[in-house]
Scaffold this active site. Structure first.
Site, PDB file in Angstrom:
ATOM      1  CE  LYS A  13      -2.273  -0.846   3.736  1.00 38.61           C
ATOM      2  NZ  LYS A  13      -1.672  -2.076   4.353  1.00 38.61           N
ATOM      3  NE  ARG A  87      -4.153  -1.098   9.900  1.00 34.69           N
ATOM      4  CZ  ARG A  87      -3.100  -0.245   9.219  1.00 34.69           C
ATOM      5  NH1 ARG A  87      -3.157   0.904   8.799  1.00 34.69           N
ATOM      6  NH2 ARG A  87      -1.933  -1.161   9.261  1.00 34.69           N
ATOM      7  NE  ARG A 126       8.255  -2.464   6.328  1.00 40.85           N
ATOM      8  CZ  ARG A 126       6.771  -2.161   6.382  1.00 40.85           C
ATOM      9  NH1 ARG A 126       6.386  -1.914   5.183  1.00 40.85           N
ATOM     10  NH2 ARG A 126       6.227  -2.423   7.387  1.00 40.85           N
ATOM     11  NE  ARG A 159       6.467   0.073  10.251  1.00 39.13           N
ATOM     12  CZ  ARG A 159       5.436  -0.115   9.574  1.00 39.13           C
ATOM     13  NH1 ARG A 159       5.332   0.511   8.384  1.00 39.13           N
ATOM     14  NH2 ARG A 159       4.181  -0.602   9.969  1.00 39.13           N
ATOM     15  NE  ARG A 170       2.285  -4.370  11.265  1.00 39.24           N
ATOM     16  CZ  ARG A 170       3.327  -4.170  10.642  1.00 39.24           C
ATOM     17  NH1 ARG A 170       4.650  -4.748  10.743  1.00 39.24           N
ATOM     18  NH2 ARG A 170       3.165  -3.389   9.352  1.00 39.24           N
TER      19      ARG A 170
HETATM   20  P1  AMP Z   1       1.017   0.904   8.846  1.00 40.01           P
HETATM   21  O1  AMP Z   1       2.127   1.695   8.713  1.00 40.01           O
HETATM   22  O2  AMP Z   1      -0.166   1.411   7.830  1.00 40.01           O
HETATM   23  O3  AMP Z   1       1.332  -0.685   8.786  1.00 40.01           O
HETATM   24  O4  AMP Z   1       0.525   0.948  10.337  1.00 40.01           O
HETATM   25  C1  AMP Z   1       1.417   0.804  11.617  1.00 40.01           C
HETATM   26  C2  AMP Z   1       0.621   0.805  12.701  1.00 40.01           C
HETATM   27  O5  AMP Z   1      -0.117   1.997  13.028  1.00 40.01           O
HETATM   28  C3  AMP Z   1      -0.607  -0.207  12.844  1.00 40.01           C
HETATM   29  O6  AMP Z   1       0.072  -1.500  13.180  1.00 40.01           O
HETATM   30  C4  AMP Z   1      -1.408   0.359  13.789  1.00 40.01           C
HETATM   31  O7  AMP Z   1      -0.910  -0.091  15.148  1.00 40.01           O
HETATM   32  C5  AMP Z   1      -1.134   1.852  13.404  1.00 40.01           C
HETATM   33  N1  AMP Z   1      -2.447   2.184  12.696  1.00 40.01           N
HETATM   34  C6  AMP Z   1      -2.195   3.007  11.368  1.00 40.01           C
HETATM   35  N2  AMP Z   1      -3.223   3.123  10.825  1.00 40.01           N
HETATM   36  C7  AMP Z   1      -4.164   3.052  11.593  1.00 40.01           C
HETATM   37  C8  AMP Z   1      -5.729   2.872  11.655  1.00 40.01           C
HETATM   38  N3  AMP Z   1      -6.196   3.621  10.486  1.00 40.01           N
HETATM   39  N4  AMP Z   1      -6.311   2.509  12.636  1.00 40.01           N
HETATM   40  C9  AMP Z   1      -5.878   1.980  13.710  1.00 40.01           C
HETATM   41  N5  AMP Z   1      -4.530   1.843  14.082  1.00 40.01           N
HETATM   42  C10 AMP Z   1      -3.687   2.347  12.840  1.00 40.01           C
END
Ligand code: AMP
Length: 215
Positions: A13, A87, A126, A159, A170
């Site tokens: 994404k 989400r 990553r 990360r 996740r």
């Molecule tokens: P990402 O970079 O999109 O993989 O997001 C990393 C982490 O941020 C996720 O595992 C969640 O803990 C949090 N996060 C990001 N976007 C959301 C969202 N829309 N709702 C809830 N938690 C989020």
């Protein structure tokens, strides 16, 4: 253009969202990036979000909705690519409410599909450069020198939520809380399009453009 990119962590994404937003001259709104920025700055939002992120859990809906409301409203008329938001069903309802208030609608939901074993390899391998944001993968696209950015010589880092155990969690969280959104949008008026996210980046890009024309 107002689209949502949906897909498990590691589906691409971030990469595709950035390319898509650039090609169409719209903003990419990535909640994960906004949250990581808040954590780095040590803001109250960052402090509230950190424990959830490190555990691979979702940050509570009310926190997320408050965080995105202004950005979404500002960018909604010109267009946006939403990456990592919504989400949950409550977040999707919240987004629908924001767009309703503005008299706008979504053009489509793009679902990037990638098998779990590939996701695990992509995420746990990553590494990224904190200086210039270049992204590598120790298994799939390693830098020329271990741990060093090819672009700027920065020291690559992992990360905190990309360790194998958190990665698996996740993916479970995605399956439980986010995957139901596919059905949510299938039952709405918004077109849902499916893309094979296992292909090389340029092929995924081409597939996205082809689907957008159909949407
Ligand atoms: P990402 O970079 O999109 O993989 O997001 C990393 C982490 O941020 C996720 O595992 C969640 O803990 C949090 N996060 C990001 N976007 C959301 C969202 N829309 N709702 C809830 N938690 C989020």
């Amino acid at each position: 253009m107002r689209v949502i990119l949906l897909g498990a962590p590691g589906a691409g994404k971030g990469t595709q969202g950035a390319l898509l937003a650039e090609r169409h001259g719209v903003e990419r709104i990535a909640t994960g990036d906004l949250l990581r920025q808040a954590v780095r700055r040590g803001t109250p939002l960052g402090q509230a979000a950190r424990q959830y992120m490190d555990a691979g859990e979702l940050v509570p809906d009310d926190v997320i909705l408050e965080m995105v409301r202004e950005t979404v409203s500002e960018e909604a008329t010109d267009g946006f690519v939403l990456d990592g938001f919504p989400r949950t069903v409550d977040q999707a309802d919240g987004l629908a409410g924001m767009l309703d208030e503005l008299g706008l609608s979504l053009d489509g939901v793009l679902v990037l599909r990638v098998p779990d074993d590939v996701l695990i390899k992509r995420l746990s391998g990553r590494r990224s450069c904190p200086e210039c944001n270049a992204v590598y993968n120790v298994y799939l696209e390693p830098p020329s020198v271990d741990g060093v950015c090819d672009e700027c010589g920065g020291e690559l880092s992992q990360r905190s939520d990309d360790d194998p155990e958190t990665v698996r969690h996740r993916i479970q969280v995605y399956n439980r809380q986010t995957r139901p959104l596919i059905e949510y949008y299938e039952e709405s008026d918004v077109p849902v399009r499916y893309i094979d996210g296992e292909q090389p980046v340029d092929r995924v890009q081409a597939a996205i453009e082809a689907e957008l024309i159909r949407a």
